[in-house]
Design a protein around this motif. Sequence first.
Motif, PDB file in Angstrom:
ATOM      1  N   GLY A  85      13.732  13.755   7.739  1.00 39.99           N
ATOM      2  CA  GLY A  85      13.486  14.380   5.825  1.00 39.99           C
ATOM      3  C   GLY A  85      13.402  15.738   5.918  1.00 39.99           C
ATOM      4  O   GLY A  85      13.109  16.631   4.356  1.00 39.99           O
ATOM      5  N   LEU A  86      13.024  16.388   6.499  1.00 41.56           N
ATOM      6  CA  LEU A  86      12.280  18.027   6.487  1.00 41.56           C
ATOM      7  C   LEU A  86      13.343  18.912   6.438  1.00 41.56           C
ATOM      8  O   LEU A  86      13.602  19.732   6.305  1.00 41.56           O
ATOM      9  N   TRP A  87      13.976  18.417   7.965  1.00 40.21           N
ATOM     10  CA  TRP A  87      15.002  19.309   8.637  1.00 40.21           C
ATOM     11  C   TRP A  87      16.306  19.117   8.674  1.00 40.21           C
ATOM     12  O   TRP A  87      17.201  19.446   8.335  1.00 40.21           O
ATOM     13  N   GLY A  88      16.942  17.704   7.950  1.00 40.23           N
ATOM     14  CA  GLY A  88      18.385  17.233   7.817  1.00 40.23           C
ATOM     15  C   GLY A  88      19.260  16.892   9.494  1.00 40.23           C
ATOM     16  O   GLY A  88      19.824  16.579   9.622  1.00 40.23           O
ATOM     17  N   ILE A  89      17.860  17.047  10.107  1.00 43.42           N
ATOM     18  CA  ILE A  89      18.465  15.929  11.729  1.00 43.42           C
ATOM     19  C   ILE A  89      17.805  15.487  12.076  1.00 43.42           C
ATOM     20  O   ILE A  89      16.554  15.742  12.191  1.00 43.42           O
ATOM     21  N   CYS A  90      18.471  14.377  12.532  1.00 39.02           N
ATOM     22  CA  CYS A  90      17.237  13.542  13.131  1.00 39.02           C
ATOM     23  C   CYS A  90      16.367  13.672  14.766  1.00 39.02           C
ATOM     24  O   CYS A  90      17.076  13.923  15.505  1.00 39.02           O
ATOM     25  N   GLY A  91      15.832  13.469  15.305  1.00 38.38           N
ATOM     26  CA  GLY A  91      15.232  13.460  15.948  1.00 38.38           C
ATOM     27  C   GLY A  91      15.902  12.962  17.411  1.00 38.38           C
ATOM     28  O   GLY A  91      15.865  13.613  18.456  1.00 38.38           O
ATOM     29  N   SER A  92      15.738  11.655  17.375  1.00 42.25           N
ATOM     30  CA  SER A  92      16.736  10.865  18.151  1.00 42.25           C
ATOM     31  C   SER A  92      17.776  11.240  18.129  1.00 42.25           C
ATOM     32  O   SER A  92      18.599  11.761  19.942  1.00 42.25           O
ATOM     33  N   THR A  93      18.360  11.663  17.373  1.00 37.00           N
ATOM     34  CA  THR A  93      20.143  12.945  17.570  1.00 37.00           C
ATOM     35  C   THR A  93      19.937  14.054  17.942  1.00 37.00           C
ATOM     36  O   THR A  93      20.078  14.118  19.335  1.00 37.00           O
ATOM     37  N   ASP A 117      31.805  19.701  22.950  1.00 36.57           N
ATOM     38  CA  ASP A 117      30.776  18.229  23.029  1.00 36.57           C
ATOM     39  C   ASP A 117      29.797  17.520  21.989  1.00 36.57           C
ATOM     40  O   ASP A 117      29.810  16.486  21.481  1.00 36.57           O
ATOM     41  N   ASN A 118      28.274  19.263  22.140  1.00 34.74           N
ATOM     42  CA  ASN A 118      27.161  18.186  22.205  1.00 34.74           C
ATOM     43  C   ASN A 118      27.442  18.214  20.522  1.00 34.74           C
ATOM     44  O   ASN A 118      26.528  18.087  19.677  1.00 34.74           O
ATOM     45  N   MET A 119      28.367  19.340  19.924  1.00 30.70           N
ATOM     46  CA  MET A 119      27.886  19.613  18.894  1.00 30.70           C
ATOM     47  C   MET A 119      28.399  18.353  18.186  1.00 30.70           C
ATOM     48  O   MET A 119      28.345  17.610  16.334  1.00 30.70           O
ATOM     49  N   GLU A 120      29.773  18.468  18.354  1.00 34.93           N
ATOM     50  CA  GLU A 120      30.570  17.274  18.578  1.00 34.93           C
ATOM     51  C   GLU A 120      30.031  15.172  17.943  1.00 34.93           C
ATOM     52  O   GLU A 120      30.451  14.572  17.229  1.00 34.93           O
ATOM     53  N   PHE A 121      29.274  15.301  18.939  1.00 39.36           N
ATOM     54  CA  PHE A 121      28.234  14.087  19.417  1.00 39.36           C
ATOM     55  C   PHE A 121      26.960  13.878  18.047  1.00 39.36           C
ATOM     56  O   PHE A 121      26.979  12.546  17.240  1.00 39.36           O
ATOM     57  N   THR A 122      26.554  15.025  17.570  1.00 37.34           N
ATOM     58  CA  THR A 122      25.516  15.160  16.589  1.00 37.34           C
ATOM     59  C   THR A 122      26.295  15.224  15.795  1.00 37.34           C
ATOM     60  O   THR A 122      25.113  13.969  14.384  1.00 37.34           O
ATOM     61  N   SER A 123      26.974  15.585  15.151  1.00 37.75           N
ATOM     62  CA  SER A 123      27.659  15.408  14.007  1.00 37.75           C
ATOM     63  C   SER A 123      28.398  14.260  14.100  1.00 37.75           C
ATOM     64  O   SER A 123      27.566  13.411  12.573  1.00 37.75           O
ATOM     65  N   LYS A 124      28.493  12.636  14.695  1.00 37.14           N
ATOM     66  CA  LYS A 124      29.042  11.918  14.621  1.00 37.14           C
ATOM     67  C   LYS A 124      27.803  10.706  14.521  1.00 37.14           C
ATOM     68  O   LYS A 124      27.610   9.972  13.210  1.00 37.14           O
ATOM     69  N   VAL A 125      27.153  11.112  14.297  1.00 39.46           N
ATOM     70  CA  VAL A 125      25.938  10.303  14.250  1.00 39.46           C
ATOM     71  C   VAL A 125      24.791  11.002  12.987  1.00 39.46           C
ATOM     72  O   VAL A 125      25.111  10.218  12.215  1.00 39.46           O
ATOM     73  N   LYS A 131      24.539   7.570   5.372  1.00 40.24           N
ATOM     74  CA  LYS A 131      26.036   6.947   4.631  1.00 40.24           C
ATOM     75  C   LYS A 131      25.087   5.841   4.713  1.00 40.24           C
ATOM     76  O   LYS A 131      24.883   4.694   3.639  1.00 40.24           O
ATOM     77  N   ILE A 132      23.965   5.573   5.604  1.00 37.25           N
ATOM     78  CA  ILE A 132      22.950   4.880   5.555  1.00 37.25           C
ATOM     79  C   ILE A 132      21.931   5.183   4.727  1.00 37.25           C
ATOM     80  O   ILE A 132      21.882   4.416   3.353  1.00 37.25           O
ATOM     81  N   GLY A 133      21.739   6.285   4.635  1.00 36.07           N
ATOM     82  CA  GLY A 133      20.524   6.904   4.054  1.00 36.07           C
ATOM     83  C   GLY A 133      19.135   6.311   4.538  1.00 36.07           C
ATOM     84  O   GLY A 133      19.092   6.276   5.353  1.00 36.07           O
ATOM     85  N   ALA A 142      17.062   5.533  16.500  1.00 38.36           N
ATOM     86  CA  ALA A 142      17.908   5.431  17.953  1.00 38.36           C
ATOM     87  C   ALA A 142      18.559   4.881  18.255  1.00 38.36           C
ATOM     88  O   ALA A 142      19.878   5.079  19.552  1.00 38.36           O
ATOM     89  N   PHE A 143      18.764   3.843  17.538  1.00 41.81           N
ATOM     90  CA  PHE A 143      20.265   2.340  17.800  1.00 41.81           C
ATOM     91  C   PHE A 143      21.488   2.995  17.612  1.00 41.81           C
ATOM     92  O   PHE A 143      22.500   3.130  18.925  1.00 41.81           O
ATOM     93  N   LEU A 144      21.530   3.490  16.566  1.00 45.60           N
ATOM     94  CA  LEU A 144      22.741   4.431  16.334  1.00 45.60           C
ATOM     95  C   LEU A 144      22.995   5.882  16.846  1.00 45.60           C
ATOM     96  O   LEU A 144      24.051   5.604  17.392  1.00 45.60           O
ATOM     97  N   SER A 145      21.807   6.413  17.037  1.00 44.24           N
ATOM     98  CA  SER A 145      22.420   7.451  18.367  1.00 44.24           C
ATOM     99  C   SER A 145      22.782   7.121  19.572  1.00 44.24           C
ATOM    100  O   SER A 145      23.686   7.580  20.472  1.00 44.24           O
ATOM    101  N   LEU A 146      21.773   6.310  20.070  1.00 42.40           N
ATOM    102  CA  LEU A 146      22.123   5.582  21.626  1.00 42.40           C
ATOM    103  C   LEU A 146      23.348   4.816  21.712  1.00 42.40           C
ATOM    104  O   LEU A 146      24.721   5.092  22.517  1.00 42.40           O
ATOM    105  N   ILE A 147      23.745   4.125  20.484  1.00 41.77           N
ATOM    106  CA  ILE A 147      25.468   3.688  20.385  1.00 41.77           C
ATOM    107  C   ILE A 147      26.301   4.377  20.641  1.00 41.77           C
ATOM    108  O   ILE A 147      27.371   4.159  21.298  1.00 41.77           O
TER     109      ILE A 147
END
Length: 189
Positions: A85-93, A117-125, A131-133, A142-147
């Motif tokens: 919420g504060l940085w716009g990036i998930c800690g799990s990702t 590749d690292n940037m591609e992965f994080t941007s996909k998650v 989209k979920i919000g 965590a589930f989204l990032s790990l899957i």
Amino acid sequence: MNYTLEEKYRLIKESVKKENSKNPISIVKKIMHKDFINIHGPEHHFLDGAAFLVAYKNAGGDIDLDEALEELSKRSITMPGAMCGLWGICGSTASIGASLAIIHNTSPLSDNEFYSDNMEFTSKVIEKMSKIGGPRCCKRNAFLSLITASHFVIEKYGIAMEIEEEKCEFSEFNKQCLKERCPFYKLPF
């Protein structure tokens, strides 16, 4: 019992090292049920990447697990809570992105496919999360990032991690659960 973040990291490290699964969701869920893991909190910034590293290693990934967990611990403990919420990036990702960087030994000066590749992965998650919000949910993210990470390393590197359809076991503990808006929500029986 109240644990410091450092104590939580030590307990997470001890717990993940006992796992022999190739499924990072299975690993992370087992540890999420322990008393030192809150429903939300910065301990996920280490837990999620640690579960990924263990599953990656168990699936045949070539890493020194102790060294990788130690490095992830150093990187992730500096991540503040509420990053989503504060940085716009998930800690799990960010944790799993850091894990990929550790696996591939990338740095800010790397000029190779792994940096991309690292940037591609994080941007996909992050796109999936956008989209979920909100509000935030450390379990859902965590589930989204790990899957996503599991599919990513299968496609990119041929490391066959195990993936299964996930249904959340934590909805009743999350006061802000999105319920039907969450792809992992399990309707009560």
